[in-house]
Write a protein that holds these residues in place. Sequence first.
Motif, PDB file in Angstrom:
ATOM      1  N   HIS A   1       0.803  -1.220   0.000  1.00 21.67           N
ATOM      2  CA  HIS A   1       0.000   0.000   0.000  1.00 21.67           C
ATOM      3  C   HIS A   1       0.833   1.267   0.000  1.00 21.67           C
ATOM      4  CE1 HIS A   1      -2.230   3.316   1.915  1.00 21.67           C
ATOM      5  NE2 HIS A   1      -3.282   2.837   1.273  1.00 21.67           N
TER       6      HIS A   1
ATOM      7  N   LEU B  54       1.096   3.953  -3.077  1.00 20.87           N
ATOM      8  CA  LEU B  54       0.691   5.339  -2.866  1.00 20.87           C
ATOM      9  C   LEU B  54       1.824   6.294  -3.218  1.00 20.87           C
ATOM     10  CD1 LEU B  54      -1.851   6.808  -1.872  1.00 20.87           C
ATOM     11  CD2 LEU B  54      -0.819   6.850   0.412  1.00 20.87           C
TER      12      LEU B  54
ATOM     13  N   ARG C  99       1.759   9.207  -6.242  1.00 22.06           N
ATOM     14  CA  ARG C  99       1.874  10.625  -5.878  1.00 22.06           C
ATOM     15  C   ARG C  99       3.164  11.273  -6.381  1.00 22.06           C
ATOM     16  NH1 ARG C  99      -0.482  10.558   0.387  1.00 22.06           N
ATOM     17  NH2 ARG C  99      -2.673  10.187  -0.218  1.00 22.06           N
TER      18      ARG C  99
ATOM     19  N   ASN D 105      -4.943  -2.305  -1.922  1.00 26.87           N
ATOM     20  CA  ASN D 105      -6.203  -2.181  -1.198  1.00 26.87           C
ATOM     21  C   ASN D 105      -6.541  -3.386  -0.330  1.00 26.87           C
ATOM     22  OD1 ASN D 105      -7.045   0.412  -1.899  1.00 26.87           O
ATOM     23  ND2 ASN D 105      -7.838  -0.270  -3.873  1.00 26.87           N
TER      24      ASN D 105
ATOM     25  N   ASP E  22     -10.143   4.237   3.436  1.00 24.54           N
ATOM     26  CA  ASP E  22      -9.344   5.160   2.622  1.00 24.54           C
ATOM     27  C   ASP E  22      -8.625   4.402   1.509  1.00 24.54           C
ATOM     28  OD1 ASP E  22      -7.822   3.844   4.529  1.00 24.54           O
ATOM     29  OD2 ASP E  22      -6.330   5.442   4.676  1.00 24.54           O
TER      30      ASP E  22
ATOM     31  N   ILE F 288      -7.550   3.280  -2.407  1.00 25.49           N
ATOM     32  CA  ILE F 288      -6.987   4.072  -3.511  1.00 25.49           C
ATOM     33  C   ILE F 288      -7.463   3.497  -4.849  1.00 25.49           C
ATOM     34  CG2 ILE F 288      -4.992   5.024  -2.317  1.00 25.49           C
ATOM     35  CD1 ILE F 288      -3.306   2.725  -3.314  1.00 25.49           C
TER      36      ILE F 288
ATOM     37  N   GLY G 249      -7.092   5.827  -7.659  1.00 31.54           N
ATOM     38  CA  GLY G 249      -5.780   6.433  -7.775  1.00 31.54           C
ATOM     39  C   GLY G 249      -5.526   7.432  -6.668  1.00 31.54           C
ATOM     40  N   SER G 250      -4.489   8.244  -6.867  1.00 30.35           N
ATOM     41  CA  SER G 250      -4.131   9.265  -5.892  1.00 30.35           C
ATOM     42  C   SER G 250      -3.215  10.269  -6.580  1.00 30.35           C
ATOM     43  CB  SER G 250      -3.417   8.640  -4.679  1.00 30.35           C
ATOM     44  OG  SER G 250      -3.201   9.596  -3.669  1.00 30.35           O
ATOM     45  N   GLY G 251      -3.037  11.410  -5.965  1.00 27.50           N
ATOM     46  CA  GLY G 251      -2.163  12.413  -6.555  1.00 27.50           C
ATOM     47  C   GLY G 251      -2.846  13.165  -7.690  1.00 27.50           C
TER      48      GLY G 251
ATOM     49  N   TYR H 292      -5.724  11.517  -9.763  1.00 25.16           N
ATOM     50  CA  TYR H 292      -6.921  11.000  -9.096  1.00 25.16           C
ATOM     51  C   TYR H 292      -8.106  11.152 -10.044  1.00 25.16           C
ATOM     52  CZ  TYR H 292     -10.479  10.342  -5.474  1.00 25.16           C
ATOM     53  OH  TYR H 292     -11.538   9.889  -4.730  1.00 25.16           O
TER      54      TYR H 292
ATOM     55  N   THR I   7     -14.788  10.450 -10.308  1.00 26.20           N
ATOM     56  CA  THR I   7     -15.066   9.660  -9.108  1.00 26.20           C
ATOM     57  C   THR I   7     -16.477   9.873  -8.577  1.00 26.20           C
ATOM     58  OG1 THR I   7     -12.739   9.628  -8.454  1.00 26.20           O
ATOM     59  CG2 THR I   7     -14.356   9.318  -6.723  1.00 26.20           C
TER      60      THR I   7
END
Length: 412
Positions: free
Chosen positions: A42, A46, A50, A317, A337, A339, A342-344, A347, A351
């Motif tokens: 994880h 992440l 990012r 996840n 929480d 992902i 995605g993230s950063g 994202y 969504t």
Amino acid sequence: MTAFDLNDPDFIANPYPVYAWLRDVAPVHYGTTNDLWLVSRHDDVLAVLRDARRFSSDLGNADDNPFNPALRSPRALSRLLDRLPPARTLLTSDPPDHTQLRRKVAKAFTPRRIAALEPRIRQIAEQLVDDLDGDLVRDLASPLPTIVIAEMMGIPAARRDDFKRWSDELVDGLLTGGSRLKMARSAIAISWFFARTVRSRRRSPGDDLISLLTTRDQDGDALTLGELVNFCILLLVAGNETTTNLISNAMLALFDRPDLWRRLGEDPGLASAAVEETLRYDGPAQGLLRITTTEVVIGDVTIPQGARVLPLLGAANRDPRHWADPDAFRLDRPSNDHIAFGSGIHYCIGTALARLEARVTLETLARRHPHLAPAGPPTRIQSPVLRGLRTLPVTVRPATVPAHPVATAQPG
């Protein structure tokens, strides 16, 4: 387990045991079969998502596809795709291009604009549930997002079947071993369709999504024709596929746990929790491809410059270092929480729409058909990065409430 093939049907059917091995034994693993560096824990996933500077989304002009070996060096396909308008896209660009594109299209996905769609999405869900007749994907999970995005774009209802066919053939050709020729034909057809539509909306704008995107932003900048066409294709393909798979994955998980499906029937308000847990437990996107711009060290492993890296969202996840009881599907997690989107900077911009469509669909099914049950084995999409179903046979029993309850006068 030192070697495995991401395209192997057994892996696609259930990748989670392999993910567990990767997290525990080889959290940064180079696979020779697909020439990919897999990142599975994880915190590492992440960090990759990012770090847009060292892990680029600009995939360049690579002439192969790690998820569909049949597409390696497709000369005829390349000639056909050369006819498409060249442009930057949100998914395959880095700052500053990505920053500019994201700013320009974000106005189409404000929370207020998406929330205003809920009454119409509920109406569409009710109509499709009325006609549910044997297959949840074909009759509900697939058409719902197609209808929603087509209406948002102001596309005539008569073109919905074209939309769905184009979307399916693009996804199948790129990621699931489908026909290269069909993919190319659909890519060209949808590109020219949107090009004509954009030109028309520039001349006579309306209140639809494409008209909104053709307007200049506060700095006076406007998206180019190619950018508009590519963003429309992205909305259609990525949005449809994600939501369809999210709905079908959620229902498959609930069918496998009849007690939870009964709880949802008793309390449709749990639909939001079911959507979030599905995104964590069995999300529609399993990985996002990146290219290293420099040599990178993760843990005690050095990834060379120019390497293709696949941060595994599905593995992250379910990382027990981050979640208690990660292999259990629970509606009562105190926090989720995940992902999955995605993230950063990348994202997922859609969504809120995907969550809304999935929540409304589950609520409608739970209220109207609490005794809905599987009627046979599902058919899975043959892709290691898209996780979802092509078919989900169901048995439909009479609803416990009228399809369209008659309003009664309130005492006053």
